[in-house]
Design an enzyme around this catalytic site. Structure first.
Site, PDB file in Angstrom:
ATOM      1  N   THR A  13      -4.780   7.655   0.652  1.00 36.65           N
ATOM      2  CA  THR A  13      -5.433   7.608  -0.660  1.00 36.65           C
ATOM      3  C   THR A  13      -5.993   6.211  -0.934  1.00 36.65           C
ATOM      4  O   THR A  13      -7.025   6.075  -1.594  1.00 36.65           O
ATOM      5  CB  THR A  13      -4.467   8.042  -1.781  1.00 36.65           C
ATOM      6  OG1 THR A  13      -3.254   7.290  -1.684  1.00 36.65           O
ATOM      7  CG2 THR A  13      -4.146   9.527  -1.681  1.00 36.65           C
TER       8      THR A  13
ATOM      9  N   LYS B 284      -0.377  -3.993  -6.151  1.00 41.28           N
ATOM     10  CA  LYS B 284      -1.400  -4.678  -6.942  1.00 41.28           C
ATOM     11  C   LYS B 284      -2.428  -3.728  -7.574  1.00 41.28           C
ATOM     12  O   LYS B 284      -3.088  -4.086  -8.534  1.00 41.28           O
ATOM     13  CB  LYS B 284      -2.118  -5.714  -6.083  1.00 41.28           C
ATOM     14  CG  LYS B 284      -1.328  -7.019  -5.933  1.00 41.28           C
ATOM     15  CD  LYS B 284      -2.177  -8.064  -5.273  1.00 41.28           C
ATOM     16  CE  LYS B 284      -1.490  -9.426  -5.270  1.00 41.28           C
ATOM     17  NZ  LYS B 284      -2.303 -10.405  -4.535  1.00 41.28           N
TER      18      LYS B 284
ATOM     19  N   GLU C 262     -10.070  -0.228  -8.474  1.00 39.70           N
ATOM     20  CA  GLU C 262     -11.307  -0.845  -8.957  1.00 39.70           C
ATOM     21  C   GLU C 262     -11.660  -2.101  -8.172  1.00 39.70           C
ATOM     22  O   GLU C 262     -12.430  -2.928  -8.627  1.00 39.70           O
ATOM     23  CB  GLU C 262     -11.178  -1.162 -10.450  1.00 39.70           C
ATOM     24  CG  GLU C 262     -11.071   0.097 -11.281  1.00 39.70           C
ATOM     25  CD  GLU C 262     -10.693  -0.186 -12.720  1.00 39.70           C
ATOM     26  OE1 GLU C 262     -11.609  -0.235 -13.544  1.00 39.70           O
ATOM     27  OE2 GLU C 262      -9.508  -0.343 -13.017  1.00 39.70           O
TER      28      GLU C 262
ATOM     29  N   ILE D 184       0.861  -1.182   0.000  1.00 36.28           N
ATOM     30  CA  ILE D 184       0.000   0.000   0.000  1.00 36.28           C
ATOM     31  C   ILE D 184       0.900   1.235   0.000  1.00 36.28           C
ATOM     32  O   ILE D 184       1.684   1.453   0.925  1.00 36.28           O
ATOM     33  CB  ILE D 184      -0.925  -0.004   1.238  1.00 36.28           C
ATOM     34  CG1 ILE D 184      -1.792  -1.277   1.255  1.00 36.28           C
ATOM     35  CG2 ILE D 184      -1.799   1.260   1.252  1.00 36.28           C
ATOM     36  CD1 ILE D 184      -2.681  -1.482   0.057  1.00 36.28           C
TER      37      ILE D 184
HETATM   38 MO1  MOS Z   1     -11.180   1.834 -15.489  1.00 32.21          MO
HETATM   39  S1  MOS Z   1     -13.106   1.411 -16.039  1.00 32.21           S
HETATM   40  O1  MOS Z   1     -10.325   0.508 -16.079  1.00 32.21           O
HETATM   41  O2  MOS Z   1     -10.936   3.287 -16.342  1.00 32.21           O
END
Ligand code: MOS
Length: 739
Positions: free
Chosen positions: A633, A700, A704, A628
């Protein structure tokens, strides 16, 4: 850390350093694309199609031309010099092959004209005075509409040639002791970034500067050059800060070419700030999906088979699809695996990436089915995951580079108080509120791409990092600055980072959560080259003494190094390709080991017994994503992801009128998202994980990760509260009343 300088490092990685651009942003100094001053701009306003399918047969322009201040009107008759670009899902491509202002109309809201005037007001008035006439046909809006056509994605999409298969899933399911066979659905969603899809173009002696919020400035540079028929060297793309993108700003949309052309015709800068409603149809979106998931297990919970069929909406011409079975198929020790995805062509604009594109819908379906299986087995859903945890890929047998899924489950379950859960639906209650608890897995492939960076160190410690990475609100600039500060041993405050500009060394598209891994790896490499020079040319050998002394010894005032980082698994020409606007990302299941960030999310819902109002008083997520870089953030990304998960579980959907194939709620008043009152307590736990295999930075990527799994966790909690299994998102009050 081996550093050349004697300064005490003040920016150790992992520390919660505030964002380097925080002050700029809260004071309003931050400059977004449309804020850049250009000399004497003209203003553009779009005219978009009122039909979804058919032909544009006429445009009456006289009244518009008569509006004082109108300078030009672009139509299909005067824009043919724009080159048609090939559709390319992914960074650097064209967002859609629907690029002309007619005569064919392929979707509602397709751009059919653009008015340019001295003022925004004049342009808007004129745009409203243009009368279009159409030969309209009946459009097909979505899955159930007559006239849609279906194709196997492996036959039409280069990106998705091979779907995961292992063993004989049909046989395994047929002989399984316990089976689940369920269908799920997810709706259309739009990114709705607060910063609109603006474009400003200015020409100077055949050179074009384009200010446009972008997740890939080298993509804009190269593709817009192609569109305009000029050399890429003549295009300069500027996008230092992006006010939200989420996948919607990674490709070239048709608007950019129109604005560039208008500016060239007028020989004057032209600025376009489209409306929010226009953003629903001139950019991309997350398409609705359908799923049939079958799971087979032994009585003891051991999975023997997983079959997942997906259907996804796309436009008529473009074979866009996310095919998330490519990720979900690696999640557990499934036994046999069978997957299949069809794309369904309708009269819609072309969809595109939206935060965690493949995993969000597919893992929602899988994690809902896992919960249904746990219910049928009368087994704790956490235990079901534990029994089927795996150190190797069920499809290929490859090992995971690291996998901390059950560590995440254990940490989150303890913090959440999962042991207090009663598995019997409706058994937990407080007054008129039914209480439900649910959990689900979050997973996201670890991506990385070739990346370049330039770092300059002065004898006083001042450092400049130049890299065309993208600050899309995630704190990219901050972790890049921290990386250089730590490696060089200088204070964070003396590091300046320049990003988001195609005159800087290229970085990949800010997609697939690769930015931190790719950018920091390139910055580390450039820093190491500087250190090697400071250390008398012997890499890693530290010279004693202060930084100033070392510069004096070398007889220079500054050292500047440019580095190209090429991760294993990407082709040797990846840097050339990056300069040309076609980045290659690798990772996930593609390498010799499986690389995935993982997490576990626990949700408590309260459902009103009579009104069926649904509240989410608390969520706990535990995540493991390698090193991390900045806990502040990182936490912010993960928390935002989980909140977005609440959104897709309970609120978000773009409604499509089935008769007209038009978006009904194309504004932020009717497009529901959670507000503060919908988000009570969100706890993020960072589970430590060391992974030296993934990349030199050990990162990693987690941008998302956290919005994957939340929707299933909420749905599973709603089931626990009510005994009602909602398999179509979003879960709204009416669906709980119908039963
Ligand atoms: Mo993200 S949807 O891979 O910009």
């Amino acid at each position: 850390m081996a550093v050349a300088a004697a300064h005490a490092p003040q920016a150790n990685m992992g520390e919660p350093a505030p964002r380097v651009d925080a002050r700029q942003k809260v004071t309003g100094e931050a400059r977004y694309a449309s804020d850049f001053p250009v000399a004497n701009p003209a203003y553009a306003v779009l005219v978009t199609s009122a039909i979804s399918k058919g032909r544009l047969v006429g445009l009456e322009l006289e009244a518009a031309k008569a509006v004082p201040g109108v300078l030009d009107i672009l139509t299909q008759d005067n824009t043919r010099e724009l080159k048609e670009l090939k559709f390319g899902a992914g960074g650097g491509g064209a967002s859609t092959s629907i690029q002309n202002l007619g005569p064919e109309i392929a979707h509602d809201g397709q751009i059919i004209a653009m008015v340019v005037a001295d003022s925004f007001e004049a342009a808007r008035e004129a745009a409203h005075k243009i009368k279009a006439s159409y030969a309209a046909e009946t459009p097909s809006a979505s899955f159930d509409s007559p006239g849609v056509t279906q194709e196997d994605i492996t036959k039409v999409s280069e990106r998705h040639k091979h779907m995961p298969q292992a063993g004989d899933a049909e046989a395994a399911l047929a002989s399984a002791e316990v089976t689940i066979d369920a269908r799920y659905g997810t709706p259309t969603q739009h990114h709705n970034p607060i910063e609109l899809f603006t474009t400003t173009c200015a020409w100077d002696d055949g050179h074009l500067t384009v200010y446009e919020p972008s997740q890939f400035v080298y993509g804009i540079k190269n593709k817009l050059a192609e569109k305009m028929g000029i050399e890429p060297e003549k295009v300069h793309a500027v996008s230092p800060l992006v006010g939200g993108a989420f996948g919607s700003k990674g490709q070239l949309t048709p608007r950019s070419g129109f604005v560039a052309l208008a500016a060239r015709r007028l020989n004057r800068p032209v600025k376009l700030v489209p409306t929010r409603a226009e953003g629903f149809t001139i950019a991309t979106y997350r398409a609705e999906t359908r799923h049939r998931v079958r799971l087979g297990a032994r009585r003891d919970g051991k999975l023997v088979g997983y079959s997942h069929q997906g259907w996804e909406i796309t436009s008529r011409p473009d074979p866009y699809g996310v095919a998330g079975v490519e990720e979900s198929a690696h999640l557990y020790a499934f036994g046999a695996v069978a997957t299949h995805v069809d794309i369904v062509h309708a009269d819609r604009n072309t969809p595109g990436f939206m935060r965690s594109p493949p995993v969000v819908p597919y893992v929602y379906a899988l994690e809902s089915a896992m919960d249904e299986l746990a219910v049928k087995l009368e087994m704790d859903p956490v235990e079901l995951r534990r029994i089927n945890d795996t150190a190797k890929d069920p499809v290929t047998g490859k090992p995971f580079s690291s996998r901390s899924l059950m560590k995440c489950y254990d940490a989150a379950a303890a913090a959440f108080g999962w042991s207090r859960r009663n598995a019997q639906p409706g058994a937990m209650r407080e007054g008129e509120w039914l209480i439900g608890m649910g959990c689900a897995t979050a997973v996201y492939p670890t991506h990385i791409g070739a990346c370049t960076a330039r770092v300059r160190l002065l004898s006083n410690g001042e450092t400049r990092v130049q890299i065309a990475a993208h600050e899309i609100g995630n704190g990219a600039g901050t972790v890049i600055a921290q990386t250089a500060a730590e490696r060089l041993g200088v204070p964070l405050s003396s590091v300046k980072v320049e990003v988001g500009d195609s005159s800087l060394p290229p970085a990949p598209v800010a997609g697939g959560s690769n930015t931190t891994a790719s950018s920091c790896s390139a910055v580390l490499k450039a820093c190491d080259a500087i250190i090697a020079k400071l250390s008398s040319g012997v890499a890693g050998q530290i010279m004693p003494g202060s930084l100033a002394d070392q510069f004096k010894r070398l007889g220079v005032g500054a050292i500047e190094e440019y580095a190209e980082f090429i991760p294993p698994g990407v082709p040797a020409d990846a840097v050339q390709k990056l300069y040309a606007g076609t980045p290659t990302l690798t990772g996930g299941h593609q390498g010799e080991k499986l690389m995935y960030a993982m997490g576990a999310e626990f949700v408590e819902v309260r459902v009103n017994a009579s009104t069926r109002e649904i509240r989410v008083p608390r969520m706990v997520g535990a995540f493991a994503a390698g090193r991390i870089m900045n806990t502040r953030t990182a936490r912010s990304q993960l928390m935002g992801g989980m909140i977005w998960g609440i959104s897709s579980a309970l609120h978000e959907a773009t409604d499509v009128d089935p008769r007209t194939a038009r978006y009904v709620n194309d504004n932020l008043a009717d497009y529901l998202i959670p507000v503060n009152a919908d988000v009570d307590q969100v706890d993020v736990i960072l589970v430590s994980e060391q992974d030296d295999f993934v990349n030199p930075a050990g990162v990693k990527g987690l941008g998302e990760l956290a919005n994957v799994g939340t929707a299933a966790a909420v749905a599973n909690a709603v089931y626990n509260a009510t005994g009602i299994r909602i398999r179509e998102l979003p879960i709204r009050i009416d669906k709980l009343l119908e039963v």
